[in-house]
Design an enzyme around this catalytic site. Structure first.
Site, mmCIF file in Angstrom:
data_model
loop_
_atom_site.group_PDB
_atom_site.id
_atom_site.type_symbol
_atom_site.label_atom_id
_atom_site.label_comp_id
_atom_site.label_asym_id
_atom_site.label_seq_id
_atom_site.Cartn_x
_atom_site.Cartn_y
_atom_site.Cartn_z
ATOM 1 N N ASP A 441 0.815 -1.214 0.000
ATOM 2 C CA ASP A 441 0.000 0.000 0.000
ATOM 3 C C ASP A 441 0.845 1.259 0.000
ATOM 4 O OD1 ASP A 441 -2.720 0.419 -0.300
ATOM 5 O OD2 ASP A 441 -2.978 1.079 1.762
ATOM 6 N N ASP A 873 -11.696 -5.389 10.718
ATOM 7 C CA ASP A 873 -11.800 -6.844 10.778
ATOM 8 C C ASP A 873 -13.036 -7.280 11.560
ATOM 9 O OD1 ASP A 873 -10.807 -5.793 13.085
ATOM 10 O OD2 ASP A 873 -8.961 -6.956 13.117
#
EC number: 2.4.1.-
Length: 1170
Positions: A441, A873
């Site tokens: 990223d 998550d």
């Protein structure tokens, strides 16, 4: 420019894949799949500065040999003009199988870039790293060039990377030139002798293809038509843009079959008439089962191991007893007020009421703990043993895509990430079914070259692991094992092989660790060269004029002498962390379908791998596009980009995500997780969560980094309800569950004890039947049949991606080898070869990772990883459970994965702060469990509610930690007198807590020390990070102040001097202030209370003992925190003493000023306490 057959792609330094259609609103290039036009291969050139530009007219003239004049109006049109030469006797298309193989070799050696308002380029990489690439699957692998003058194409190569030379004179020739030579007489250009074999199929083995019947009208089968599918076409389904033939309709409704690989079985009455047996009979559209399924003895892949009743029944009974005692105690406390200190009594009662609620929310989900076991032998027997439907014994296991995420090579060392990649590539799973995607990223060249080095070293490491059954398959961890490495090794050459691999790994580490300096030196050298050239051109143009200083942006250069398209070391426009193009590089191309065994003494492989499969799984580097003005959504956005790109390139029906510092410790972990997905009822499992295990933690686990109470108690207990929560890493997902579809046969739960006492519900037969027929369902649609025309609104405008969804759903089904298996697939369906990569596929992958792709779609809202929380998550797992999916907790005998955890106190507090802040965000969002659907069980709802509420306990916990000190300062206590009733309640509550802890230790397998460390850090985190999280969460909700966190630094893994050096480093943070103040105030209060009691005329020892007991209880919990402040040798920063002393004195004096002692309290006769 491009051959008519599409197989002989001639290219110079780079090729450009340009989109042919543009939207009229914003000029955005549409995805190739979205408009139906496949990307066209055109060409570009690299300038001396390393940038890519389209060929100019002069360049094209010189390349094509044109000397005529061209008008300016036609010049621009000519740049993107695509000529297709019709097939003639002199121009015949290349064989499709050979063409596909040649194109795959081109794709695997090209770096693809593109994104918003830019074309997609494919830059051919002559070299990826400074060292030589030896494995034939690797990008930039060594290969010969064609010897024909004017041709720079690569010579044909086999699966080992060796040149394929059709003549005995070993004249090097590429596929295009060989075809031309055959047409012009069949003579070798080198020795002039005729070729013995004049067909490409004889020179290069043709790739096996599926035995599908051809579509009507003689139309060629497209890439998507060669894939499996299970959904019947509908009028609204996106159609192939040929205009003449609906390929989707033919694919989904054809009566052709290829054994049991077809999605539709013959009816029961057709099984005996040739429909079964893998012969490929006609389809009746029924759902009967072949006879061979019912004749085999059926064995389950998994077993549920219940906790012994001798442990679980007393455990549940104690919970009920403690619940009743708590209720009676709180009622007694409310009735019996302390009139002398109402404020003290009021604060204590409010805190105790909250603690009781918090304990209840934490304890209720623990009523149904379970253990599970898998049977890998049964998995191998069902999926990898020769059967009538799979005579060759090819693996019938579904494909698996592994996601590894990293963002900053400064905080996440490339060596750690490289070791994680190596452990994945060496895992014990069918090589052709495994793909690994690395998400960078940060777009850093350092990560890119580190991955390339890892791919190169895998050439030796992976076969070595397979040959000698190495565990663990992370080289850093393996070579640092403290046990005897030669134990239980039977091969005579193991010692020699290990020493050679160890030497190669040491060199590999040197190369990885020197990459930053190597990249910097290379970039400086190229930059100096460009400055000299620019100055020379400036002087030539300026002549006698004054020459100004040349300013050229300092670029970061790749090993082949071109600009890195990602983030530069010195950021520049379009080359910064938040502003760079999308990048995809296939580091290791997909392996062949059949095993490829090594040879002894082969060049590049000094070890004997003659009995070892040397193939490597596909490895892909991905860096999504980032542009200013677009919200990148941190890790969740990166994971969603991987979901889309992997769906286009490999489309594994299952996805496993790992953090860059979590490696595969058990090489069979993937198989263990697949046992649950492929077992009966596995089609309703959304994900399999593995426990997190950590290395490099101090032996005493001072800050509860192992977190075993959560992973071995709470998660096992949740496994008995609907399954554990998703914790961010080490999780095996079903792809269609991430896509937001509902599970088959989903139920609604209305009872509050449905996990322990399930209730049978009557369901209409027609409803069940419709659910069985329907492959993909979403709760957002009321139609029984899914309307495919709505898919672009949910998933974007990529037809590649949309067409891959039903394929992933079918391939993820368990085997229908038992009457009880619902929604299954026939054996042998996944033994077919997978498609080769082509340029249009990778170009489509570039399109789906662009920054604009998610606009006006449901990615991050209902599809993929969910946005809006720093703990994406937990929210993602909650959404799956809310749709009715189940999850499973897979605890293996040998740890599945291992990672690192921050052992430094400050880093640990910041980690807990991030988790707690995410929980507060969840509580104030629509993901609050109070708003859950009826598909979620009551106890699962309680567990998720506790996830959002637990940080608020910090408010009451801090107040309660100050109560003992306030009691000692004031000479009062929370009760008027320590009578028998109060002490009895206190004793029973304490004893039941201890007995529950013992029973939890019994059925979970944790130790008493781990349980106590967890209790200690619960108070440390509750009085520091949790309080800050509540304040930050409230600021975000009320004032809209966004919260940002930095990455937790990972250990580089090569610190040999002191493994626990970080443990003793004291880094000041404001989170330390509350615990320090609590400790100092309680210590001062003990001294004050003890002095007052000794020198008072009427000592009240009972109140002193009560206050001192609770103060020591607080201090005992804060002991690890105090020890962490001491550092290695008791060196505490001066600022700690200054702040704590000032705050403690201030609070003490403030209390004395508010409530001064009575004047008749004499201390020592003449001394009066102020």
């Amino acid at each position: 420019m491009a051959s008519s057959g599409g197989g002989g792609l001639r290219h110079s330094n780079s090729s450009r894949l340009s989109r042919m259609s543009y939207s009229g609103e914003d000029g955005r290039a549409q995805a190739p799949g979205g408009g139906g036009d496949r990307p066209m291969v055109t060409f570009a050139r690299r300038t001396h500065s390393g940038r890519y530009v389209s060929y100019s007219r002069d360049d094209l003239d010189s390349e094509l040999g044109n000397s005529g004049d061209m008008s300016p109006e036609s010049g621009q049109e000519f740049l993107n003009y695509h000529v297709t030469i019709p097939a003639t006797p002199d121009n015949q298309p290349m064989d499709p199988a050979i063409s596909a193989r040649v194109e795959e070799q081109y794709v695997s050696n090209s770096l693809f870039t593109g994104g918003f308002n830019s074309v997609t380029r494919a830059h051919l990489m002559d070299k990826v790293i400074e060292s030589e690439a030896s494995h034939p699957q690797m990008a930039g692998a060594k290969g010969s060039s064609c010897a024909i003058n004017g041709c720079d194409a690569k010579v044909m190569s086999d699966e080992r990377g060796d040149d394929i030379l059709p003549c005995e004179c070993d004249f090097k020739i590429c596929a295009d030139c060989f075809a031309d030579a055959v047409k012009n007489g069949g003579a070798c250009p080198g020795c002039k002798d005729p070729y013995k074999a004049t067909e490409l199929d004889d020179v290069v083995g043709a790739r096996p293809t599926l035995s599908l019947p051809p579509p009507p009208g003689g139309l060629p089968a497209s890439r998507m038509e060669r894939r499996l599918s299970i959904m019947r076409s509908q009028k609204a389904m996106t159609r192939s843009q040929t205009g003449d033939w609906d390929h989707n309709r033919w694919l989904f409704e054809t009566k052709g079959t290829y054994g049991y690989g077809n999605a539709i079985w013959p009816k029961e009455n057709e099984v005996d008439n040739g429909g079964g047996g893998g012969g490929g009979g006609g389809l009746g559209g029924g759902d009967g089962q072949p006879a061979e399924f019912t004749s085999k003895p059926w064995r389950p892949l998994t077993r549920k191991l219940k906790i012994p009743a001798g442990v679980l029944s007393p455990y549940r009974l104690l919970i009920l007893i403690r619940m009743a005692v708590l209720g009676l105690f709180l009622a007694w406390r409310i009735k019996h007020k302390n009139e002398d200190a109402m404020w003290l009594w009021g604060m204590s009662v409010v805190c105790e009421l909250w603690f009781g609620l918090s304990w209840l929310l934490d304890q209720l989900p623990k009523l149904c703990p379970v253990n599970r076991a898998t049977d890998l032998a049964v998995l191998k027997d069902k999926f990898e043993t020769p059967t009538p439907s799979n005579p060759n014994g090819r693996s019938d296991l579904p494909g698996l895509d592994i996601f590894v995420s990293t963002a900053d090579p400064e905080k996440e060392p490339p060596l750690v990430t490289a070791n994680t990649i190596l452990s994945i590539l060496a895992a014990d799973y069918p090589v052709e079914k495994l793909s690994c995607y690395v998400s960078d990223d940060g777009g850093a060249l350092l990560t890119f070259e580190a991955m390339a080095e890892a791919a190169s070293f895998a050439n030796m490491w992976v076969p070595f692991c397979r040959k000698h059954d190495i565990e663990p398959r992370n080289p850093e961890s393996y070579f640092n094992l403290k046990r005897d490495p030669y134990k239980n090794k039977v091969r005579s050459d193991f010692v020699k092989d290990r020493r050679r691999v160890k030497r190669e790994y040491d060199e590999f580490k040197v190369r990885i660790n020197s990459l930053p300096d190597s990249i910097r030196r290379r970039s400086d050298a190229y930059h100096a060269r460009e400055e000299i050239k620019a100055m020379k051109r400036q002087r030539e143009a300026a002549l006698d004029d004054v020459v100004e200083a040349v300013k050229i942006p300092k670029a970061t250069w790749m090993a082949d002498g071109t600009h890195w398209p990602g983030t530069w070391i010195q950021p520049s426009a379009e080359h910064a962390r938040g502003d760079h193009a999308g990048i995809i590089q296939v580091m290791l191309k997909p392996p062949s379908d059949d095993p490829l065994y090594g040879t002894s003494g082969e060049e590049g492989r000094p070890l004997d791998f003659t009995e070892v499969d040397i193939r490597l799984p596909m490895l892909v580097y991905v860096s999504r596009e980032k542009r200013p003005g677009y919200d990148h959504n941190k890790k969740a956005g990166a994971m969603n980009a991987l979901v889309r790109s992997s769906a286009v390139m490999s489309n594994g029906p299952f996805i496993l995500n790992l953090d860059c510092d979590h490696y595969v410790y058990n090489s069979q972990a993937f198989r263990e997780g697949m046992c649950f997905m492929m077992d009966r009822g596995g089609d309703r499992i959304g994900y399999v969560q593995f426990p997190q295990r950590f290395e490099g933690i101090d032996p005493s686990d001072r800050y509860a980094n192992h977190n075993t109470v959560f992973f071995d108690v709470n998660m096992r207990a949740l496994d008995g309800i609907m399954g554990p929560v998703y914790v961010g890493t080490g999780c095996l997902f079903r792809r269609i569950a991430l896509y937001g579809f509902d599970p088959p046969r989903s139920k609604e739960h209305s009872g509050c004890c449905s996990c322990c006492f399930p209730q049978r519900r009557k369901v209409k037969t027609s409803t069940v039947a419709s659910e069985e027929r329907q492959a993909l369902r979403m709760a957002d649609f009321d139609d029984e049949e899914m309307n495919m025309s709505q898919f672009p609104k949910k998933f974007g405008n990529s037809n590649f991606l949309i067409n891959s969804i039903p394929i992933a759903e079918f391939q993820g089904r368990p085997l229908a080898d038992h009457p009880g298996v619902k929604n299954g697939r026939p054996p042998g369906a996944l033994t077919v070869p997978r498609d080769l990569l082509d340029a249009s596929t990778v170009a489509e992958a570039i399109s789906v990772i662009s920054c604009w792709y998610e606009d006006k779609t449901e990615w991050g809202q209902r599809v993929g990883w969910i946005y809006g929380s720093v703990t994406e998550d937990v929210v993602t797992g909650y959404r799956m459970h809310n749709r009715g999916w189940k999850s499973v907790y897979c605890v293996t005998k040998r740890d599945a994965f291992r990672g690192t955890a921050p052992i430094n106190l400050t880093d640990r507090l910041h980690q807990v702060l991030r988790w707690a802040t995410g929980s507060v965000e969840i509580f104030f969002s629509r993901n609050n469990a109070l708003l859950a659907s009826r598909k979620m069980k009551f106890l699962q709802r309680i567990a998720y509610l506790n996830v959002g509420i637990y940080p608020f306990t910090s408010i009451f916990l801090i107040v309660y930690c100050f109560l003992p000190a306030l009691s000692l300062f004031s000479g009062q206590f929370i009760v008027r007198t320590l009578n028998v009733t109060f002490l009895t309640y206190l004793l029973v509550i304490t004893l039941t807590m201890c007995m529950l802890a013992v029973l939890e230790i019994k059925w979970s397998g944790i130790s008493l020390e781990e349980w106590w460390r967890n209790e200690q850090f619960w108070l440390i985190g509750g009085t520091s990070a949790h309080l800050a999280a509540v304040l930050q969460g409230l600021l975000k909700v009320i004032a809209g102040i966004e919260i940002s966190f930095t990455l937790t630094s990972k250990s580089g893994g090569d610190e040999a001097d002191d493994e626990f050096a970080d443990l003793y480093i004291v880094k000041w943070t404001s989170l330390m202030i509350p615990p320090i103040v609590i400790m100092m105030v309680n210590l001062i209060a003990i001294a004050v209370g003890f002095s007052r009691t000794i020198y008072s005329e009427i000592p009240q020892w009972s109140k002193l003992l009560g206050g001192v007991f609770f103060s020591f209880w607080v201090l005992a919990h804060l002991y690890p925190f105090a020890k962490g402040l001491m550092g290695r040798r008791g060196r505490t920063p001066t600022i700690v003493f200054v702040w704590s002393g000032l705050l403690a004195i201030t609070i003490s004096l403030l209390w004395v000023a508010i409530n001064p002692p009575s004047q008749n309290s004499q201390i020592g006769g003449s001394f009066t306490f102020p």
